[in-house]
Design a protein around this motif. Structure first.
Motif, PDB file in Angstrom:
ATOM      1  N   GLY A 109       2.007  38.832 -13.593  1.00  9.61           N
ATOM      2  CA  GLY A 109       3.532  39.234 -13.475  1.00  9.61           C
ATOM      3  C   GLY A 109       4.638  39.386 -15.094  1.00  9.61           C
ATOM      4  N   TYR A 110       3.467  38.937 -15.867  1.00 13.27           N
ATOM      5  CA  TYR A 110       4.522  39.043 -17.059  1.00 13.27           C
ATOM      6  C   TYR A 110       5.192  40.647 -17.792  1.00 13.27           C
ATOM      7  CZ  TYR A 110       4.480  33.962 -17.365  1.00 13.27           C
ATOM      8  OH  TYR A 110       4.718  32.573 -17.152  1.00 13.27           O
ATOM      9  N   ASN A 111       5.652  40.279 -18.317  1.00  8.36           N
ATOM     10  CA  ASN A 111       5.993  41.574 -19.580  1.00  8.36           C
ATOM     11  C   ASN A 111       5.129  41.378 -20.652  1.00  8.36           C
ATOM     12  OD1 ASN A 111       6.624  44.670 -20.829  1.00  8.36           O
ATOM     13  ND2 ASN A 111       8.595  43.922 -21.407  1.00  8.36           N
ATOM     14  N   VAL A 112       3.852  41.651 -21.093  1.00  5.65           N
ATOM     15  CA  VAL A 112       3.531  41.382 -22.032  1.00  5.65           C
ATOM     16  C   VAL A 112       3.451  42.819 -23.321  1.00  5.65           C
ATOM     17  CG1 VAL A 112       1.076  41.198 -22.916  1.00  5.65           C
ATOM     18  CG2 VAL A 112       1.463  40.202 -21.161  1.00  5.65           C
TER      19      VAL A 112
ATOM     20  N   ALA B 161       4.000  47.781 -23.442  1.00  6.45           N
ATOM     21  CA  ALA B 161       5.028  46.948 -23.355  1.00  6.45           C
ATOM     22  C   ALA B 161       6.298  47.692 -21.916  1.00  6.45           C
ATOM     23  CB  ALA B 161       5.449  46.259 -24.578  1.00  6.45           C
ATOM     24  N   GLU B 162       7.486  46.870 -21.343  1.00  8.09           N
ATOM     25  CA  GLU B 162       8.301  47.663 -21.078  1.00  8.09           C
ATOM     26  C   GLU B 162       9.432  47.109 -21.616  1.00  8.09           C
ATOM     27  OE1 GLU B 162       7.880  47.263 -16.612  1.00  8.09           O
ATOM     28  OE2 GLU B 162       6.401  45.788 -17.127  1.00  8.09           O
ATOM     29  N   PRO B 163      10.913  47.532 -21.801  1.00  7.42           N
ATOM     30  CA  PRO B 163      11.771  47.072 -21.958  1.00  7.42           C
ATOM     31  C   PRO B 163      12.468  45.943 -21.788  1.00  7.42           C
ATOM     32  CG  PRO B 163      12.293  48.731 -20.965  1.00  7.42           C
ATOM     33  CD  PRO B 163      10.601  48.514 -21.196  1.00  7.42           C
ATOM     34  N   ALA B 164      12.771  45.144 -22.443  1.00  9.56           N
ATOM     35  CA  ALA B 164      13.798  43.448 -21.401  1.00  9.56           C
ATOM     36  C   ALA B 164      14.182  43.270 -20.151  1.00  9.56           C
ATOM     37  CB  ALA B 164      14.628  42.942 -22.369  1.00  9.56           C
ATOM     38  N   SER B 165      14.771  45.063 -20.148  1.00  9.32           N
ATOM     39  CA  SER B 165      15.533  45.319 -19.364  1.00  9.32           C
ATOM     40  C   SER B 165      14.949  45.491 -17.772  1.00  9.32           C
ATOM     41  CB  SER B 165      16.407  46.750 -18.942  1.00  9.32           C
ATOM     42  OG  SER B 165      15.184  47.858 -19.358  1.00  9.32           O
ATOM     43  N   CYS B 166      13.084  45.451 -18.152  1.00  9.30           N
ATOM     44  CA  CYS B 166      12.930  45.340 -16.431  1.00  9.30           C
ATOM     45  C   CYS B 166      12.802  44.105 -15.708  1.00  9.30           C
ATOM     46  CB  CYS B 166      11.481  45.525 -16.953  1.00  9.30           C
ATOM     47  SG  CYS B 166      10.657  44.087 -18.022  1.00  9.30           S
ATOM     48  N   GLY B 167      13.289  42.887 -16.471  1.00  6.67           N
ATOM     49  CA  GLY B 167      13.763  41.641 -15.939  1.00  6.67           C
ATOM     50  C   GLY B 167      12.428  40.712 -15.732  1.00  6.67           C
ATOM     51  N   LYS B 168      10.953  41.223 -16.269  1.00  8.87           N
ATOM     52  CA  LYS B 168      10.334  39.738 -16.310  1.00  8.87           C
ATOM     53  C   LYS B 168      10.166  38.947 -17.434  1.00  8.87           C
ATOM     54  CE  LYS B 168       7.112  43.704 -14.543  1.00  8.87           C
ATOM     55  NZ  LYS B 168       5.779  44.694 -15.071  1.00  8.87           N
TER      56      LYS B 168
END
Ligand SMILES: [Zn+2]
Ligand SMILES: [Zn+2]
Length: 843
Positions: free
Chosen positions: A76-79, A31-38
């Motif tokens: 394209g989601y941050n999953v 998972a990416e941090p919230a800042s990834c913008g996705k």
């Protein structure tokens, strides 16, 4: 020979290769941090108990979640797609007893084995967020929450019944009671003992838990109904009957009178009460029985019947028995004297443990009164005076009072209100809402669970363990005997403690927590699994919550899903999160069965995922689990079916490897103007993309998704001659093969990765954008229209989508079946509804 081998789909070669690559790339499923913008997407399967072996039910559950996670990555989601272990519980203690392995060691080695199986299946979990509930870094937060709830008055202690084996001299879990006897002492009857136990005040949230269900429209209606029934809200009235003093016949309602409080939802029928029924455990029953040995023996029998029904798990279906006590109660509204009975179907812990029996207007009371010859008195009549008297029992609320003194003629609703007012005015009752939901007993007299962080001091009473002394760590390597009381009670180093308040000697609580505590909030920990200062950082939980899709078995519809909803509300009220509910959508998958029965060792019908993987590969095993039945239905495991899916994957592999060289010569999309076979194939492709995309948006008919991919592959194979002859332009071949691999990626991750590489792609297929259906291209240029003669369907006719009514009529009349049925007759009229219908009126 070498050549032939090269043409064979070989998951045993493909899958380990990718497994190794994926293991070396921890960012792949991270998972990416919230800042990834996705946009975020949190997909979660319920965490397993680490028994040591995945079963097919797991494989199915995880295949559903993994397909969804992969699809969302490609969209394209941050999953966030995590996994963990519900690692406390009795089996570890049983194993310790049986194999002399410490519970911790046993549990951790099981976890390692199951994790290997999950990885081998190619499940895309972010292992950096793994949560193991039996480790102090996790369970310290159970203790921390316990203390916060204690401070808020949501934790309390009270005496409560437990199963007790006199032979073991210890408390038994419900699953250790077999036919009323101890599981280890088959002839020793289990007693019920009163023990001081810890409770969570879940009933403080009963109304909110109920109301919240209305908003959970992403949950199956079946689950919401089960929760509503479990919470069991009833509106009614508490009413005090008065105990008639024995021998005197005194009906005066003096203040010293003994009151028998009953709860009723139908106070409007109280003039029809012809007995009062008490639970066998009711305090008055004990008093009556003390003076009446015969009654005492009879009540003992009722208690036994109730206990047996409870053990059989079907208290609702108990055969109703009762005994008269010889005592009488006075109806407070009219001073009428009614007999007091004790009955086995009255539950001590529902309402007040006492009811008024109104046989004329209640099914259950009617049955009981008929059996024992008690009076049946009608007090509700049809609201329509001209109507016939309704048969008894008449349970409708739609009626008027009769035989009810000054209340005659009132409607049921008005009478309820009026009678509640009278009860309140004269202080013998009040309006009342009750819930079936009980407070959550969390005490377990077990070793392998979270120690309850409380200390007993002679001087100070109950003293919470201070936060800076958390975690209270389970002592390792203790001797497990499951005899002689709580295992922790025998560990003196654990029990003897200095009181944090007075510094004197004190005693640690030796109960551990119900394992449902662990699973009530684990999914929040995934958002910040390494945090050693807090259960999680609120901002992180707020970003990921609520869970977008939660997936698990319907057997968790009640306990786990009510407890975790409760926990969410408590954490919200502690200011840790802002969401009211843990999961926006819930999906409950069906069971995996074999030969018509649930897989179990005793039936000998267990199919091991490892065997299936060894024979057919992980892709075929997972894909079969999705293909063989709609995900919400039971799946009857057929090995032939797995072999069939494996053969299908082989066809895909051969097709893509064969034409990948052609596809690789192109680098652009096919032109908009297609014709002939390439138009036909591209149309099929875009229809398939549209269907599967739609299914991922909530329908989840993954079985039909896989079937649609199979159809697409059939069409491609049928066009093999044209493909081989170069009749399909390279850009079209490229799009067909690339999209086929992308569509397959959520279901068969290994083969997709392999074929993606085969098509010359360097990046992960998981990061490739999900194909988009071209609506123009997907549109059929022909459609089938039903043809009727005199309103009866005769045949269908294929016409161009934009065919004019005259052309449709001509096509219909040219159909052989139409010709046969109109021969020698007169076609009076032809009605054409474009795109819908042709109807011929024939005489
Ligand atoms: Zn025993
Ligand atoms: Zn003290």
């Amino acid at each position: 020979m070498a050549e032939e081998n090269e043409l064979r789909y070989d998951p045993a070669a493909i899958e380990p290769k990718w497994l190794e690559q994926w293991a070396a790339d921890p960012a792949l499923y991270a998972a990416e941090p919230a800042s990834c913008g996705k946009p975020k997407y949190y997909v979660l399967e319920m965490l397993p108990y680490p028994s040591g072996q995945l079963h097919m039910g797991h494989v199915r559950n995880y295949s559903i979640g993994d397909a969804l996670a992969r699809h969302m990555w490609m969209r394209g989601y941050n999953v966030l797609h995590p996994m963990g272990w519900d690692a406390f519980g009795l089996p570890a203690e049983n194993a310790a007893l049986k194999h002399n392995t410490p519970p911790r060691e046993w549990t951790l080695s099981n976890i390692a084995a199951m994790k290997r199986q999950m990885q081998r299946l190619g499940l895309g979990y972010d292992w950096a967020t793994e949560v193991t509930t039996c480790l102090p870094e996790y369970y310290r937060w159970n203790q921390w929450f316990f203390l916060r709830m204690y401070e808020k008055g949501l934790v309390y202690r009270k005496k409560s019944k437990v199963n007790w084996c006199p032979e073991c001299a210890t408390v038994l879990a419900n699953e250790q009671v077999v036919n009323g006897c101890c599981w280890r002492h088959e002839t020793t009857l289990v007693d019920q003992r009163d023990l001081e136990q810890w409770f969570f005040r879940i009933t403080a949230y009963a109304q909110e838990l109920l109301d919240g269900l209305d908003k959970l429209d992403g949950w199956p209606e079946k689950v919401r109904t089960m929760q509503r029934n479990w919470i069991g809200r009833s509106e009614g009235t508490d009413v005090d009957f008065f105990l008639e003093e024995q021998g005197t016949g005194n009906r005066e309602q003096g203040s010293e009178k003994t009151r028998i409080r009953v709860f009723t939802t139908r106070v409007d029928t109280i003039f029809g009460a012809t007995s009062v029924q008490l639970a066998p455990q009711h305090a008055l029953v004990a008093a009556f029985a003390a003076a009446d040995p015969e009654l005492k023996a009879q009540v003992g029998e009722l208690l036994d019947q109730q206990k047996k029904a409870r053990e059989a798990g079907d208290l609702g279906a108990i055969e109703k028995h009762g005994v008269p006590t010889g005592r009488f109660a006075i109806n407070p509204y009219n001073g009428q004297r009614v007999p007091i009975w004790v009955a086995n179907y009255i539950l001590a812990d529902y309402g007040t443990g006492a009811i008024m029996s109104v046989p004329a207007h209640d099914e259950r009371d009617f049955e009981f009164a008929t059996k024992y010859g008690l009076e049946i008195r009608r007090v509700i009549a049809s609201a329509d005076p001209a109507a016939e008297e309704p048969a008894l029992p008449f349970c409708s609320h739609d009626g008027v009072l009769v035989n009810s003194g000054e209340y005659d003629g009132l409607s049921c609703a008005d009478a309820q209100k009026k009678l509640q007012e009278i009860a309140a005015r004269d202080a013998f009752g009040e309006a009342k809402v009750i819930f079936r939901l009980k407070d959550w007993g969390v005490s377990r007299q077990r070793y392998w669970g979270t120690p309850i962080p409380m200390i007993h001091c002679e001087k100070d009473g109950l003293v919470p363990v201070p936060d800076d002394q958390l975690p209270v760590v389970l002592p390792p390597q203790i001797e497990i005997t499951q005899q002689g009381g709580s295992p922790l009670g025998r560990v003196t180093d654990f029990v003897n403690v200095t009181c944090p308040e007075c510094g004197g000697p004190a005693r640690r609580e030796t109960d551990t927590m119900d394992t449902f505590v662990d699973s009530s909030w684990y999914f929040y920990r995934y958002t910040d699994a390494k945090n050693s200062n807090a259960p999680y950082e609120p901002a992180k939980a707020q970003y990921w919550f609520p869970i977008d899709q939660y997936i698990g078995g319907v057997e968790h519809a009640i306990l786990h899903l009510i407890y975790s909803r409760f926990w969410t509300k408590v954490m919200r009220d502690l200011g840790l999160i802002v969401n009211d509910e843990p999961a926006r959508r819930l999906f409950t998958q069906g069971m995996v069965i074999k030969d018509g029965a649930k897989m179990s060792k005793s039936k000998g019908n267990v199919v091991s995922p490892d065997d299936m993987i060894a024979k057919y590969g992980a892709d075929a095993t997972r894909m079969y689990a999705l293909f063989a039945a709609p995900p919400d239905r039971d799946l009857d495991w057929q090995e032939d079916g797995v072999a069939g899916v494996s053969r299908f994957l082989g066809r895909v592999w051969r097709l893509v490897t064969k034409y990948a060289p052609v596809a690789k010569t192109a680098s652009e999309s096919p032109s908009k103007t297609q014709s002939g076979v390439s138009l036909k194939l591209l149309r099929k492709l875009h229809q398939t993309i549209a269907k599967i995309t739609l299914d991922f948006e909530g329908r989840w008919h993954f079985n039909t998704c896989v079937a649609a991919i199979m159809e697409l592959v059939n069409d491609l194979q049928a066009a093999d001659a044209q493909l081989a002859a170069g009749e399909v332009p390279a850009p079209a071949v490229r799009e067909l093969l690339r999209s086929l691999v992308l569509l397959l990626a959520p279901f068969a991750p290994y083969l997709s990765a392999e074929l993606w590489e085969e098509l010359g792609e360097k990046s992960s297929v998981l990061r490739a954008p999900w194909p988009v259906s071209d609506a123009e291209l997907a549109k059929d240029d022909e459609l089938e229209i039903p043809v009727q003669i005199n309103g009866k369907l005769v045949t269908v006719v294929r016409v161009a989508v934009d065919a004019a009514p005259k052309a449709i009529e001509a096509a219909a009349l040219a159909e052989e079946k139409v010709k046969a049925r109109t021969a020698g007759k007169n076609v009076v009229k032809v009605i054409v509804v474009p795109k819908k219908l042709v109807n011929l009126v024939v005489k």
